[in-house]
Design an enzyme around this catalytic site. Structure first.
Site, PDB file in Angstrom:
ATOM      1  N   SER A  18     -13.078   2.388  -8.124  1.00  0.00           N
ATOM      2  CA  SER A  18     -14.284   2.857  -9.340  1.00  0.00           C
ATOM      3  C   SER A  18     -13.125   3.841 -10.776  1.00  0.00           C
ATOM      4  O   SER A  18     -14.040   4.230 -11.751  1.00  0.00           O
ATOM      5  CB  SER A  18     -15.055   3.354  -9.186  1.00  0.00           C
ATOM      6  N   SER A  19     -12.610   4.559  -9.733  1.00  0.00           N
ATOM      7  CA  SER A  19     -11.952   5.623 -10.675  1.00  0.00           C
ATOM      8  C   SER A  19     -11.526   5.046 -12.258  1.00  0.00           C
ATOM      9  O   SER A  19     -11.670   5.627 -13.262  1.00  0.00           O
ATOM     10  CB  SER A  19     -11.223   6.580  -9.797  1.00  0.00           C
ATOM     11  N   GLY A  32     -16.000   5.596  -4.464  1.00  0.00           N
ATOM     12  CA  GLY A  32     -15.671   6.346  -2.926  1.00  0.00           C
ATOM     13  C   GLY A  32     -15.497   4.501  -1.509  1.00  0.00           C
ATOM     14  O   GLY A  32     -14.889   5.243  -1.007  1.00  0.00           O
ATOM     15  N   THR A  68       3.236   1.924  -2.189  1.00  0.00           N
ATOM     16  CA  THR A  68       4.080   2.128  -2.761  1.00  0.00           C
ATOM     17  C   THR A  68       4.339   2.170  -3.711  1.00  0.00           C
ATOM     18  O   THR A  68       5.534   2.349  -4.583  1.00  0.00           O
ATOM     19  CB  THR A  68       4.127   0.468  -2.170  1.00  0.00           C
ATOM     20  N   ASP A  69       3.306   2.070  -5.119  1.00  0.00           N
ATOM     21  CA  ASP A  69       3.192   2.074  -6.369  1.00  0.00           C
ATOM     22  C   ASP A  69       3.811   3.258  -6.700  1.00  0.00           C
ATOM     23  O   ASP A  69       4.926   3.548  -7.369  1.00  0.00           O
ATOM     24  CB  ASP A  69       2.095   2.142  -6.968  1.00  0.00           C
ATOM     25  N   LEU A  76     -12.393   0.771  -4.309  1.00  0.00           N
ATOM     26  CA  LEU A  76     -11.760  -0.062  -5.093  1.00  0.00           C
ATOM     27  C   LEU A  76     -11.320   0.108  -6.144  1.00  0.00           C
ATOM     28  O   LEU A  76     -11.770  -1.126  -7.473  1.00  0.00           O
ATOM     29  CB  LEU A  76     -13.511  -1.329  -4.590  1.00  0.00           C
ATOM     30  N   ASP A 118      -3.683   1.110  -9.289  1.00  0.00           N
ATOM     31  CA  ASP A 118      -5.250   0.606 -10.207  1.00  0.00           C
ATOM     32  C   ASP A 118      -5.327   0.476 -11.431  1.00  0.00           C
ATOM     33  O   ASP A 118      -5.758  -0.733 -12.261  1.00  0.00           O
ATOM     34  CB  ASP A 118      -5.878   1.733  -9.597  1.00  0.00           C
ATOM     35  N   GLU A 168       0.786  -0.779  -0.413  1.00  0.00           N
ATOM     36  CA  GLU A 168       0.245   0.126  -0.099  1.00  0.00           C
ATOM     37  C   GLU A 168       0.745   0.816   0.080  1.00  0.00           C
ATOM     38  O   GLU A 168       1.778   1.448   0.739  1.00  0.00           O
ATOM     39  CB  GLU A 168      -1.125  -0.510   1.345  1.00  0.00           C
ATOM     40  N   GLU A 178      -5.379  10.529 -15.034  1.00  0.00           N
ATOM     41  CA  GLU A 178      -5.712  10.824 -13.090  1.00  0.00           C
ATOM     42  C   GLU A 178      -4.658  12.508 -12.184  1.00  0.00           C
ATOM     43  O   GLU A 178      -5.455  12.647 -12.133  1.00  0.00           O
ATOM     44  CB  GLU A 178      -5.696   9.463 -12.702  1.00  0.00           C
TER      45      GLU A 178
END
Length: 401
Positions: free
Chosen positions: A133-134, A128, A43-44, A131, A177, A41, A165
């Site tokens: 969704s964007s 929101g 880390t990307d 997960l 994502d 988490e 984004e």
């Protein structure tokens, strides 16, 4: 999503955009999955390691191409409609249509031809919830804007959606994502090196259910807290590089010994952020091994350590997320639990023996409202394939690997 949803989308497209459909244009339906991150988490964007999986909660967009340069999308659930002109894309305005406009902008900058369309969108992916969704919307938009599979390699498409984004919407997200939505493989997690972009499927532990718990509290990545965390990491890199040299380009270049050697140069916040990232990268590697060997005890320890680090060092947990993890830890048959996604609100990810899923659901639905006043949503999900045409659509194909 069900066959009924596909039929509902086709019917809605016919009735809500009859002037376009009546001209005989051939449309299609694209399905674009959400994702859950198993571990790795924040880390990307630090060029580190992540282990997400695309999931069978998704966005579906039924579209018909048009001869004009207008994009219009209607939400099936509410009837809300939004759109923009491809030749006059305005700055982001804080609405869901921004993610579509951002992809149109990024495709144009990349020299990819775009097409106007009319579309209806359905989703069983909670907005929101953390997960992704964007990203699911971004990749569905890329297919509709291209009137089918975009003409670029899958990783390039993921990076293009990330650019939309980052630069148009204004969220400085990493690649995880969009990568997950493009490259998902049924039954597998995906271990991605966010520096080299090398990746491989990782078999999920045998005989465990994947359960996502939405805390009932929404988060927004466009808020300042997410971008602040990235700035903290960049500050840590600069402070370490001041002593270690220009070879230190991101926290991926920092190991445990180097971090401790430079602790005196770091402000407290920068140190805690860096400590989380260094340890989290190691946890991804350890979790990959634990998955492959079905070492359930190790998986539980690694998930717990990740959650504690995100709570105490990276400070992106919340009372609602902590509640869900604490409830999970008290249910027999729950192997592992941690927050997933950017944090602040959203979801936890849990690995659960199938015989314990009902008891886990009951415990969350009973205890979480009592502790927090929030209504949780418990979703048993499966790892699924990445973005592509819905089953039975013309020219459907297996997702790009």
């Amino acid at each position: 999503m069900t066959t009924d949803t596909v039929q509902d989308l086709e019917t809605a497209l016919d009735t809500r955009f009859p002037d376009v459909v009546d001209r005989g244009a051939t449309g299609a339906i694209v399905r674009s999955p959400g994702r859950v991150n198993l571990i790795g988490e924040h880390t990307d964007y630090n060029e580190g390691l992540v282990m997400p999986a695309a999931i069978d909660r998704e966005i579906r967009v039924a579209w018909v191409p048009t001869d004009d340069r207008r994009v219009e999308i209607e939400l099936l659930a509410t009837g809300e409609r939004a759109g923009f002109d491809l030749d006059a894309i305005r700055p982001a305005g804080g609405a869901w249509i921004d993610y579509v406009a951002g992809v149109a902008w990024a495709l144009s900058v990349a020299g990819v031809e775009t097409h106007g369309f009319r579309a209806v969108l359905a989703s069983d992916l909670p907005a929101g919830a953390g997960l992704s969704s964007s990203a699911a919307l971004e990749l569905a938009a890329a297919w509709a804007l291209s009137n089918g599979r975009p003409s670029m390699p899958p990783m390039d498409l993921a990076r293009l959606a990330q650019r939309a984004e980052n630069e148009y919407v204004g969220v400085r997200c990493g690649l995880m994502d969009q990568f997950s939505v493009v490259h998902g493989i049924a039954g597998s997690a995906l271990r991605l090196d966010c520096r080299s972009l090398d990746w491989r499927p990782v078999r999920l532990p045998a005989g465990l259910a994947l359960v996502v718990c939405h805390s009932g509290a929404r988060h927004s990545l466009a808020g300042s807290a997410y971008n602040d965390r990235r700035a903290d990491c960049e500050r840590a890199v600069a402070q370490i590089a001041d002593r270690e040299g220009d070879a230190i380009r991101s926290l991926r270049d920092v190991d445990d010994a180097m971090l401790e050697r430079n602790r005196d140069r770091l402000d407290d916040t920068a140190y805690r952020r860096a400590r989380h990232i260094v340890d989290e990268n190691a946890r991804v590697m350890a979790t990959e091994h634990a998955f492959e060997t079905d070492d359930l005890n190790a998986i539980g320890r690694l998930f717990a350590a990740s959650h504690a680090s995100l709570r105490d060092l990276y400070e992106v947990s919340s009372d609602a997320l902590d509640s869900l993890v604490e409830i999970a830890s008290g249910v027999d048959g729950v192997v592992a639990a941690r927050l997933t996604g950017a944090g602040f609100a959203g979801c936890t990810v849990n690995l659960v023996h199938p015989w314990a899923v009902a008891a886990f659901r009951a415990a969350v639905e009973r205890e979480h409202p009592r502790r927090t006043g929030l209504t949780p949503l418990v979703l048993e999900v499966e790892a699924t394939d990445g973005v592509g045409l819905a089953t039975g659509q013309p020219n459907g194909a297996e997702p790009d690997r």
